[in-house]
Design a protein around this motif. Structure first.
Motif, PDB file in Angstrom:
ATOM      1  N   ARG A  33       0.835  -1.205   0.000  1.00  0.00           N
ATOM      2  CA  ARG A  33       0.000   0.000   0.000  1.00  0.00           C
ATOM      3  C   ARG A  33       0.870   1.256   0.000  1.00  0.00           C
ATOM      4  O   ARG A  33       0.594   2.212  -0.720  1.00  0.00           O
TER       5      ARG A  33
ATOM      6  N   ARG B  25       2.305   1.894  -3.483  1.00  0.00           N
ATOM      7  CA  ARG B  25       1.291   2.387  -4.416  1.00  0.00           C
ATOM      8  C   ARG B  25       0.980   3.858  -4.122  1.00  0.00           C
ATOM      9  O   ARG B  25       0.807   4.665  -5.036  1.00  0.00           O
ATOM     10  N   GLU B  26       0.920   4.225  -2.873  1.00  0.00           N
ATOM     11  CA  GLU B  26       0.680   5.628  -2.518  1.00  0.00           C
ATOM     12  C   GLU B  26       1.828   6.507  -2.995  1.00  0.00           C
ATOM     13  O   GLU B  26       1.612   7.621  -3.478  1.00  0.00           O
TER      14      GLU B  26
ATOM     15  N   ASP C  33      -4.050   9.477  -7.322  1.00  0.00           N
ATOM     16  CA  ASP C  33      -5.074   8.537  -6.872  1.00  0.00           C
ATOM     17  C   ASP C  33      -4.439   7.160  -6.706  1.00  0.00           C
ATOM     18  O   ASP C  33      -4.242   6.432  -7.687  1.00  0.00           O
TER      19      ASP C  33
ATOM     20  N   SER D 287      -5.560   4.402  -5.809  1.00  0.00           N
ATOM     21  CA  SER D 287      -6.392   3.285  -6.259  1.00  0.00           C
ATOM     22  C   SER D 287      -6.182   2.973  -7.738  1.00  0.00           C
ATOM     23  O   SER D 287      -6.520   1.882  -8.206  1.00  0.00           O
ATOM     24  N   ARG D 288      -5.641   3.929  -8.494  1.00  0.00           N
ATOM     25  CA  ARG D 288      -5.387   3.715  -9.918  1.00  0.00           C
ATOM     26  C   ARG D 288      -4.024   3.093 -10.185  1.00  0.00           C
ATOM     27  O   ARG D 288      -3.748   2.662 -11.303  1.00  0.00           O
TER      28      ARG D 288
ATOM     29  N   LEU E 100      -1.653  -3.047  -8.965  1.00  0.00           N
ATOM     30  CA  LEU E 100      -1.349  -3.820  -7.765  1.00  0.00           C
ATOM     31  C   LEU E 100      -0.018  -4.538  -7.860  1.00  0.00           C
ATOM     32  O   LEU E 100       0.561  -4.908  -6.831  1.00  0.00           O
TER      33      LEU E 100
END
Length: 247
Positions: free
Chosen positions: A159, A162-163, A172, A174-175, A178
């Motif tokens: 996480r 990704r942030e 964003d 969430s975009r 993964l």
């Protein structure tokens, strides 16, 4: 580790770019490992400025980027390839055929990793690798784990990672995909020379774990303690958690 602490990120970037220029000038066909993200941006700006002043010739240098997001094509504006084109590749005289990059959109991720590993081996490995460090201690996209992989591989992003890469996707997280493809620890540790950059208070604890903590897969960057020739380029904020003895 050879630690260098500067008053500001910009001061560190100027000095680091000068060192890279010296390396490329001494070995024009140098094999370079290159990172993306916010950390190396000022270094790339300084390297472009040196090129514009005709202080460095990139025409024979070979580059291998450290990683790419899975499922993202080179033409996607959020890809690491697009980032490198914007900030470096299209602004210096690198030869296109000497730029090596993972294909995040390859239909077979494992085969793509094997291809990339073989291309790097054919070039004799990395002569000089520039590195950043994640706030969780990751190196390239080698995330903290019970054990680390030596070879190029497919990996699931944390996480935090990704942030940290959300800036490429409209801020964003969430975009952000993964998963990603990344060089393994073997290529990084076996490089003939490594230069790691870390700036800002948010990297201070990771820097401390890398320099003063045990060598552990829970902090992949700590394996740089085993590297034969590594320089760590810091500003005051990222060095703030280090003991006085280390500094």
């Amino acid at each position: 580790m050879n630690l260098r602490v500067f008053e500001s990120e910009q001061d560190a970037a100027v000095a680091c770019a000068a060192r890279v220029r010296e390396a490329v000038t001494s070995h024009p066909s140098l094999v370079l490992g290159l990172p993306t993200g916010r950390t190396p941006l000022n270094v790339y700006r300084e390297l472009v400025a040196l090129h514009e002043r005709k202080a460095v010739d990139w025409s024979r240098a070979r580059t291998f980027n450290l990683d790419e997001l899975l499922g993202v094509s080179a033409e996607d504006g959020g890809s690491f390839r697009a980032y490198m084109d914007r900030h470096f590749f299209q602004r210096v005289n690198l030869s296109e055929e000497l730029i090596h990059f993972l294909d995040g959109a390859a239909p077979d991720a494992e085969a793509e990793c094997a291809r990339y590993e073989a291309e790097l081996a054919a070039e004799g490995g990395l002569g000089l690798v520039l590195l950043g460090i994640g706030a969780n201690g990751h190196l390239a996209f080698n995330e903290p784990a019970e054990q680390l992989q030596a070879r190029c591989h497919r990996t699931r992003l944390s996480r935090e990672t990704r942030e940290a890469n959300a800036m490429l996707f409209g801020d964003d997280p969430s975009r952000v995909p993964l998963e990603a493809l990344t060089l393994g620890m073997g290529a990084l540790i076996q490089s003939r020379r490594a230069m790691l950059l870390a700036f800002g208070e948010g990297k201070a604890e990771a820097v401390k774990a890398m320099v003063e903590g045990p060598v552990t897969p829970r902090c992949p960057a700590s394996f740089l303690q085993l590297h034969r020739d590594v320089e760590v380029w810091l500003d005051r904020a990222s060095a703030s958690a280090l003991s006085a003895r280390t500094q």
